[in-house]
Design a protein around this motif. Structure first.
Motif, PDB file in Angstrom:
ATOM      1  N   ARG A 128       0.867  -1.299   0.134  1.00 35.14           N
ATOM      2  CA  ARG A 128       0.003  -0.029  -0.014  1.00 35.14           C
ATOM      3  C   ARG A 128       0.914   1.377  -0.095  1.00 35.14           C
ATOM      4  N   ARG A 129       1.899   1.523   0.746  1.00 34.47           N
ATOM      5  CA  ARG A 129       2.927   2.476   0.751  1.00 34.47           C
ATOM      6  C   ARG A 129       3.515   2.655  -0.467  1.00 34.47           C
ATOM      7  N   TRP A 132       0.613   4.085  -2.948  1.00 38.05           N
ATOM      8  CA  TRP A 132       0.391   5.476  -2.435  1.00 38.05           C
ATOM      9  C   TRP A 132       1.614   6.379  -2.974  1.00 38.05           C
ATOM     10  N   HIS A 136       1.175   9.465  -5.164  1.00 39.74           N
ATOM     11  CA  HIS A 136       1.762  11.016  -4.961  1.00 39.74           C
ATOM     12  C   HIS A 136       2.510  11.533  -6.201  1.00 39.74           C
ATOM     13  N   THR A 309      -8.452   3.428 -10.101  1.00 43.95           N
ATOM     14  CA  THR A 309      -7.749   3.439  -8.828  1.00 43.95           C
ATOM     15  C   THR A 309      -8.106   1.988  -7.763  1.00 43.95           C
ATOM     16  N   LYS A 313      -4.737   1.396  -5.931  1.00 43.01           N
ATOM     17  CA  LYS A 313      -5.024   1.834  -4.371  1.00 43.01           C
ATOM     18  C   LYS A 313      -6.072   1.013  -3.641  1.00 43.01           C
TER      19      LYS A 313
END
Length: 330
Positions: A128-129, A132, A136, A309, A313
């Motif tokens: 997940r990191r 994300w 970004h 998405t 995500k």
């Protein structure tokens, strides 16, 4: 011809090399595409857009240096999209996001870089990191770049300082994203060998690093007054800051031209082999059978199909070993 005209003409020649390299990549991949590698080939060729994209925008900045900060917005967009597409390529090659997480959970490999900064056991959290971070890279950096460009063009001292701070923040986001993607790729390397992904990732990382690092250096030189260029050297067309930006962009163009040689190998002259990942569903590649040139070009330019998405995500749950759930994310 003036000195400016000569530099612009030379940089135009430098810019053409990456553009021609991309056209060669597309031609080779068209020859190689079939029902075993259709989607991987499309995503790989689309990720390859970063080199001609960088080169064209850098050349525009040489011709019109005042447009550099506006071009930075587009450069960051190209950077983010290329990494996002590369990540989508890895996910598809593994069979989807669920299978990617399943592979991460079952992998006993340690983190390749900065292991102290990542959760030792929770690979779902790491996934997940990473996802994300790519989000970004694609959206947050672009928004920050727009704010930085507005601040720069305001002409105020505070605006100039804000633009520099935003550039530093964007550089930190890039470094964090690169570390995450490198760790992610290293853990899944055994199932990504067919993509020649290591060379692709090297080129993506190297080209982004050149642009970000050298851009920071150029801005620090300008703001500290230590630029090798000056405003009183007989050229009244550009001030010291614009001359520095033109020199920086010309240097990057030369470097991109050199990288084109490695780029041809990584993205063009080798055929992507069928995926060996246990969760891969090759039926999604069926469109590659008897595909025509028109369909191939349309698929190549359908940028929106990696931006869903739900694939990048999603709230991916902790899968069980051997989970056969497939994702239609990419």
């Amino acid at each position: 011809m003036t000195a400016f005209d000569k530099l612009a003409a030379m940089c135009f020649g430098f810019m053409l090399v990456p553009v021609l390299a991309f056209l060669i990549v597309v031609a080779f991949q068209w020859r190689y595409i079939d029902a075993t590698n259709y989607r991987q080939t499309i995503l790989s060729a689309r990720a390859a857009l970063f080199l001609p994209g960088y080169a064209f925008l850098m050349w525009i900045s040489v011709v019109a240096p005042r447009s550099f900060y506006a071009m930075t917005v587009l450069i960051n967009l190209v950077e983010g999209y290329s990494f996002y597409t590369f990540f989508s390529l890895l996910l598809f090659n593994l069979g989807g996001s669920d299978q990617a997480v399943d592979t991460l959970v079952n992998s006993d490999k340690p983190y390749f870089l900065f292991s102290c900064c990542f959760p030792a056991q929770d690979k779902v959290k790491f996934y997940r990191r990473t996802a994300w971070g790519l989000f970004h890279m694609l959206f947050t950096r672009v928004i920050l770049s727009i704010i930085g460009a507005i601040a720069f063009y305001s002409g105020s001292t505070a605006g100039q300082a804000l633009a520099l701070v935003i550039q530093v923040i964007n550089a930190v986001l890039v470094v964090a994203m690169i570390v995450h993607v490198l760790n992610f790729y290293e853990m899944l390397f055994e199932h990504a060998k067919n993509l020649f992904g290591l060379t692709k990732l090297f080129l993506l990382k190297c080209s982004v690093g050149l642009i970000v690092l050298e851009g920071l250096i150029a801005n620090f030189l300008v703001n500290s007054g230590k630029s090798p260029y000056s405003s009183d050297d007989g050229d009244d067309m550009y001030n010291m800051e614009e001359k520095t930006q033109r020199g920086y962009c010309a240097l990057v163009l030369i470097e991109l031209m050199i990288l084109s040689l490695v780029y041809l190998y990584a993205f063009g002259i080798v055929k992507i082999k069928p995926s060996t990942a246990p969760g891969f569903d090759n039926s999604k590649n069926a469109a590659g059978e008897n595909i025509n040139w028109r369909t191939f070009c349309c698929a190549l330019w359908s940028f929106h199909d990696v931006l869903g998405t739900h694939g990048i995500k999603s709230e991916t749950k902790q899968p069980l070993a051997g989970n056969s759930a497939k994702s239609d994310a990419v």
